[in-house]
Structures are given as C-alpha cells and as structure tokens.
Write a protein that holds these residues in place. Structure first.
Motif, PDB file in Angstrom:
ATOM      1  N   GLN A   1       0.809  -1.217   0.000  1.00 42.51           N
ATOM      2  CA  GLN A   1       0.000   0.000   0.000  1.00 42.51           C
ATOM      3  C   GLN A   1       0.843   1.268   0.000  1.00 42.51           C
ATOM      4  O   GLN A   1       0.383   2.326  -0.412  1.00 42.51           O
ATOM      5  CB  GLN A   1      -0.924   0.000   1.220  1.00 42.51           C
ATOM      6  CG  GLN A   1      -1.917  -1.157   1.242  1.00 42.51           C
ATOM      7  CD  GLN A   1      -2.833  -1.155   0.037  1.00 42.51           C
ATOM      8  OE1 GLN A   1      -3.395  -0.119  -0.321  1.00 42.51           O
ATOM      9  NE2 GLN A   1      -2.966  -2.303  -0.612  1.00 42.51           N
ATOM     10  N   GLU A   2       2.097   1.175   0.495  1.00 42.89           N
ATOM     11  CA  GLU A   2       2.912   2.377   0.651  1.00 42.89           C
ATOM     12  C   GLU A   2       3.500   2.812  -0.690  1.00 42.89           C
ATOM     13  O   GLU A   2       4.045   1.994  -1.436  1.00 42.89           O
ATOM     14  CB  GLU A   2       4.042   2.125   1.645  1.00 42.89           C
ATOM     15  CG  GLU A   2       3.562   1.794   3.051  1.00 42.89           C
ATOM     16  CD  GLU A   2       2.730   2.902   3.665  1.00 42.89           C
ATOM     17  OE1 GLU A   2       3.086   4.080   3.468  1.00 42.89           O
ATOM     18  OE2 GLU A   2       1.725   2.606   4.320  1.00 42.89           O
ATOM     19  N   ARG A   3       3.397   4.099  -0.975  1.00 45.75           N
ATOM     20  CA  ARG A   3       3.948   4.618  -2.232  1.00 45.75           C
ATOM     21  C   ARG A   3       5.061   5.624  -2.004  1.00 45.75           C
ATOM     22  O   ARG A   3       5.758   6.003  -2.946  1.00 45.75           O
ATOM     23  CB  ARG A   3       2.831   5.232  -3.084  1.00 45.75           C
ATOM     24  CG  ARG A   3       1.858   4.155  -3.561  1.00 45.75           C
ATOM     25  CD  ARG A   3       0.897   4.647  -4.626  1.00 45.75           C
ATOM     26  NE  ARG A   3       0.121   3.526  -5.141  1.00 45.75           N
ATOM     27  CZ  ARG A   3       0.468   2.766  -6.158  1.00 45.75           C
ATOM     28  NH1 ARG A   3       1.609   3.003  -6.781  1.00 45.75           N
ATOM     29  NH2 ARG A   3      -0.283   1.771  -6.558  1.00 45.75           N
ATOM     30  N   THR A   4       5.217   6.079  -0.786  1.00 49.21           N
ATOM     31  CA  THR A   4       6.349   6.930  -0.428  1.00 49.21           C
ATOM     32  C   THR A   4       6.994   6.327   0.820  1.00 49.21           C
ATOM     33  O   THR A   4       6.404   5.513   1.526  1.00 49.21           O
ATOM     34  CB  THR A   4       5.918   8.380  -0.153  1.00 49.21           C
ATOM     35  OG1 THR A   4       4.994   8.401   0.941  1.00 49.21           O
ATOM     36  CG2 THR A   4       5.260   8.985  -1.388  1.00 49.21           C
ATOM     37  N   THR A   5       8.215   6.759   1.088  1.00 49.85           N
ATOM     38  CA  THR A   5       8.953   6.160   2.199  1.00 49.85           C
ATOM     39  C   THR A   5      10.037   7.152   2.628  1.00 49.85           C
ATOM     40  O   THR A   5       9.958   8.338   2.308  1.00 49.85           O
ATOM     41  CB  THR A   5       9.537   4.790   1.757  1.00 49.85           C
ATOM     42  OG1 THR A   5      10.205   4.186   2.857  1.00 49.85           O
ATOM     43  CG2 THR A   5      10.484   4.915   0.590  1.00 49.85           C
ATOM     44  N   THR A   6      11.019   6.673   3.349  1.00 51.85           N
ATOM     45  CA  THR A   6      12.186   7.476   3.701  1.00 51.85           C
ATOM     46  C   THR A   6      13.436   6.644   3.444  1.00 51.85           C
ATOM     47  O   THR A   6      13.369   5.412   3.334  1.00 51.85           O
ATOM     48  CB  THR A   6      12.174   7.904   5.183  1.00 51.85           C
ATOM     49  OG1 THR A   6      12.283   6.741   6.014  1.00 51.85           O
ATOM     50  CG2 THR A   6      10.916   8.684   5.528  1.00 51.85           C
ATOM     51  N   ILE A   7      14.553   7.316   3.382  1.00 53.63           N
ATOM     52  CA  ILE A   7      15.817   6.593   3.201  1.00 53.63           C
ATOM     53  C   ILE A   7      16.042   5.620   4.363  1.00 53.63           C
ATOM     54  O   ILE A   7      16.409   4.451   4.159  1.00 53.63           O
ATOM     55  CB  ILE A   7      16.992   7.589   3.104  1.00 53.63           C
ATOM     56  CG1 ILE A   7      16.887   8.422   1.805  1.00 53.63           C
ATOM     57  CG2 ILE A   7      18.321   6.851   3.158  1.00 53.63           C
ATOM     58  CD1 ILE A   7      17.038   7.627   0.523  1.00 53.63           C
ATOM     59  N   GLY A   8      15.782   6.069   5.573  1.00 54.69           N
ATOM     60  CA  GLY A   8      16.006   5.205   6.724  1.00 54.69           C
ATOM     61  C   GLY A   8      15.121   3.970   6.692  1.00 54.69           C
ATOM     62  O   GLY A   8      15.579   2.861   7.004  1.00 54.69           O
TER      63      GLY A   8
END
Length: 455
Positions: A195-202
């Motif tokens: 479901q996730e389409r954005t995230t973070t580098i960490g």
C-alpha cells in the motif's frame, strides 16, 4: 521557505501503478514531477490551490506513459527539466549530475542515478541546503528498485549493476530524507505489492531487501530474478517521449458513430474495443470484438495487445464515461479513436447487426473441459488448477497456437480471461467459456487442492 508536508501532493495513477507529484512552491507557482499526458488530476490539484505549473521535471524517458511536461510547457509556460543525456528533441533545461535549479526558495539538485534507464536522474529537493526529499523515479522504490531490462535483455545485467551503484548513492542521504518514487505497486516497471507509495531513506535501509544485499552480485541476481514480463507498448514510448508527444489542443473524446459507420470502419480494418463489464460482453457483442473492460488497468491491456496504428471503434455501456476511456488511451499514445457506437449494443441490434455470446461458468461446471490460465507467471506458480495450460495474457498477441474449441479461460477475477477469450474467438476458437472467479474460488467450490510451481 518553510516547506510543509502539505506542500507536496502525490497523484496516484492506480491503473499504471505510478505516482506523479505536484509541489506547491509557496508563491503561486508549482513544480510537477513525472506528470503524465493525462493531466486531469494534476490540474485539479493545481486549480484547488491557485497554482500555475512553472517547472515540469521528468526523472527519465518513461516507457509506460507519455510525459505531460511538453503539454505543460505549451499551456502554462512551464520550464521542462530533464537529463541532458536523454537528448530530448524539444526545448528543455538539460541537466547533468549535480546541476541545481532555483525554484524560488527551494532548490532542485539533479543526481545521476542510471539503472532503470541510462539517462535516469533523481531530483533532490533542498530547503536552504537541508534535504527534504528525493524524487527517485524508477531508481529506489518502496521495497525494491525498478527493472533494468527495458533497453533489451542484453543490457539488463549492465544496467542492474548501475542500479546497484545508484541505490547505494541514494542510501547515503540522511535517513530522514523522504523518498518519492514514481513507480509503485501495480507498475510493470517492477514494484512489489503493498500500500505504501512513499517512504524514507532510513525506512528503506531497514526494510528493502535489495539494499540489504550482501554485495553487487547478490543485488544483481535478486533484481534480475524478480523481473516478469512487461507490456509491448513499453518498447515504443521511450522514443516518443524523447521526441515529445503530440500536443493535445483539446481534451480527447469519442465521436458518435452510427451502426452503418461502424460496419464500414470494421470492413476497412478498424478494431472494435468493447469496454463494457464482462457480463454485458458475454451476453452479446460485435463479432470479433476485443474485450477490455473500462477499469484502471484498461490502458495496460490496450497497449499490450493491440497495435497503436489501427483505428479503434469503442463500445460502451450505460453510465460508462467516454472521456475516461479516451484519456486512458491518450496517455499511452493511442490517439486513433474513430469513435463510439452511438446507442451501444441496443442500437446495433435494432439495426440488425449480428452478435456473438460468451459463456460464463462457475467452478462446479467446468467438468473435463480444457483450462487455459492467462495470469502472470508468478500468479500461476502460486496456485493453479491441476492440468491447466498456461500462457500469460500479454503473450497471447504473439502466440499462434490459439486454443482448442471448448476451452475454459481463467484468470484471477474474469476480466483478463474475457479479454483472452475475445482474442482467441477472433482467431476462430469456438465454444469458449470464462471461469467466473479465480483459482481459490475453484478450490473452495470443488474441495480440491491447487497445484503449485510451473510457469
């Protein structure tokens, strides 16, 4: 400028599995990233905030949709930002690694991240030198990295090694840096479900198995081993995007066609595309019609299975939106829409037009009929009917074997199977049927186990 979370607006195309982005620059102007030719959602978002698109950035020469940057330049005067290595043949600001663009308070820095394509750039958004986020296009994506075989199978490993280095470079950004990919779940450019389409580098350093690969060789083996098939139209669109898509002076649409006009067009080589739900198609359709139900995945199967240079005659049902169909076709470069059958199938029948039907079967009625499963390889391997033959729907366009008369075609829900049956019937197969429901429904209905493995 004091960048807030609501200054970035993701715009998801669920059908293609992609995201584009609109960034409110805080002064009535906006940056668009990886906008498609279907600009409806982007323009609604911009209008809601009173924004004019001043910059349109493309991370790479897209293979799965036509860019909207050229249209934004023509309509709003947007400056197009793209890789110099892409050698685009329309006016744009050509950027190389490390080049920066002043957005008026914010800065956009180009990072060379080849792999998905040779000329791929990621765009790092900075506020007074602080890394806010990075538009990663088809480089680092949620849980994976985008495919590297779009330049041909002979270059897939070379580009996978470039992708390894690009992901390592992105992973060196601060952990708090937001990651805004273009490709996401549902994209044939290679993205895992989720479901996730954005995230973070960490978050990606903790959860992305490709970033956790032991070394470059392990990364390459894992990435290449995850690649499935992709739509045939992907091989055409990168060059169209390099040249720049044809501008659309008005919104695409479908003109009404009488039954007589439809007959003439079909006699001259046009293809009938029936976009109604499968139950309506099964109950009666034009002989030889291609079934592609109007849904988010409509464009994918249109571009995978039909050539782009054949005029298309569309059949719609009550309540279906012709503008939606026309826009889905336009975003992948299918502009030869001859029109739609005015009055639909009722008008065709009233005019004496011939029809064909297709049987829809429940699992308990298959009996000993041959079964053809047209799901993707991974779906088939996860569980299929014992003894079922298998050909991916996307491969049917080039598969001359056809199907035996009486074959039951199946997929996960019925849409792809009905599309497959329409192709096979047009080639002469008879007494075809479509299984209503997928393999798990068959297992529940019959009490039998599914087979696993195979391709």
């Amino acid at each position: 400028m004091g960048f807030a979370d609501d200054h970035l607006i993701p715009l998801v195309d669920a059908g293609l599995g992609n995201s584009s982005y609109l960034v409110d620059l805080g002064d009535g102007r906006a940056l668009a990233v990886d906008a498609s030719r279907d600009l409806r959602a982007l323009r609604r978002a911009a209008a809601a905030r009173g924004l004019t698109v001043a910059f349109a950035a493309d991370t790479h020469l897209h293979a799965d949709f036509l860019t909207g940057a050229v249209q934004l330049a023509a309509d709003e005067g947007a400056a197009v930002l793209a890789s110099a290595a892409g050698r685009r043949s329309f006016p744009h600001t050509a950027l190389g690694d490390g080049d920066e663009v002043d957005l008026g308070g914010l800065t956009l820095r180009a990072l060379a991240t080849p792999g998905h394509t040779d000329e791929h750039l990621s765009f790092l958004l900075l506020d007074d030198g602080r890394e806010l986020g990075v538009f990663t296009g088809g480089s680092l994506i949620v849980g994976s990295a985008a495919r590297t075989d779009l330049q041909g199978a002979d270059r897939a490993e070379e580009l996978a090694r470039a992708q390894y280095r690009s992901l390592r470079r992105l992973a060196a950004l601060p952990d708090a840096t937001a990651v805004w990919p273009t490709h996401g779940a549902g994209s044939f450019c290679s993205a895992p479900p989720g479901q996730e389409r954005t995230t973070t580098i960490g978050a990606q350093k903790r959860a992305n198995q490709l970033l956790a690969a032991e070394d470059e060789d392990a990364f390459v083996a894992a990435l290449l081993g995850s690649l499935g098939s992709y739509p045939a139209y992907f091989d055409r669109l990168a060059e169209l995007n390099r040249r720049g898509p044809v501008l659309l002076p008005t919104a695409p649409g479908l003109r009404p066609l009488t039954p007589a006009a439809v007959r003439d067009l079909l006699a001259d080589g046009a293809v009938a595309v029936d976009a109604r739900p499968i139950a309506e198609f099964a109950a009666g359709h034009l002989p030889g019609a291609f079934c592609d139900p109007l849904r988010p995945a409509f464009a994918t199967w249109l571009g995978w299975l039909l050539p782009p240079d054949v005029p298309l005659v569309v059949v719609l049902g009550p309540g279906q939106d012709p503008a939606e169909l026309a826009w889905q076709a336009a975003k992948i470069g299918y502009d030869r829409l001859a029109g739609q059958l005015a009055g639909g199938m009722d008008a065709w029948r009233a005019d004496g037009g011939p029809t064909e039907t297709l049987e829809l079967l429940t699992a308990d009625r298959i009996g000993d009929r041959p079964v053809l499963d047209v799901r993707q390889d991974a779906e088939f391997a996860a569980g299929h009917l014992p003894g079922a033959a298998h050909t991916e729907l996307g491969a049917l366009a080039d598969d001359e074997r056809g199907a035996a008369d009486g074959t039951v075609v199946m997929c996960a829900h019925g849409e792809r199977a009905t599309t497959a049956a329409s192709l096979l019937a047009a080639r002469g197969a008879r007494d075809l049927a479509v299984l209503a429901g997928g393999a798990p429904a068959w297992a529940r209905a019959t009490g039998r186990r599914l087979e696993e493995g195979g391709r």
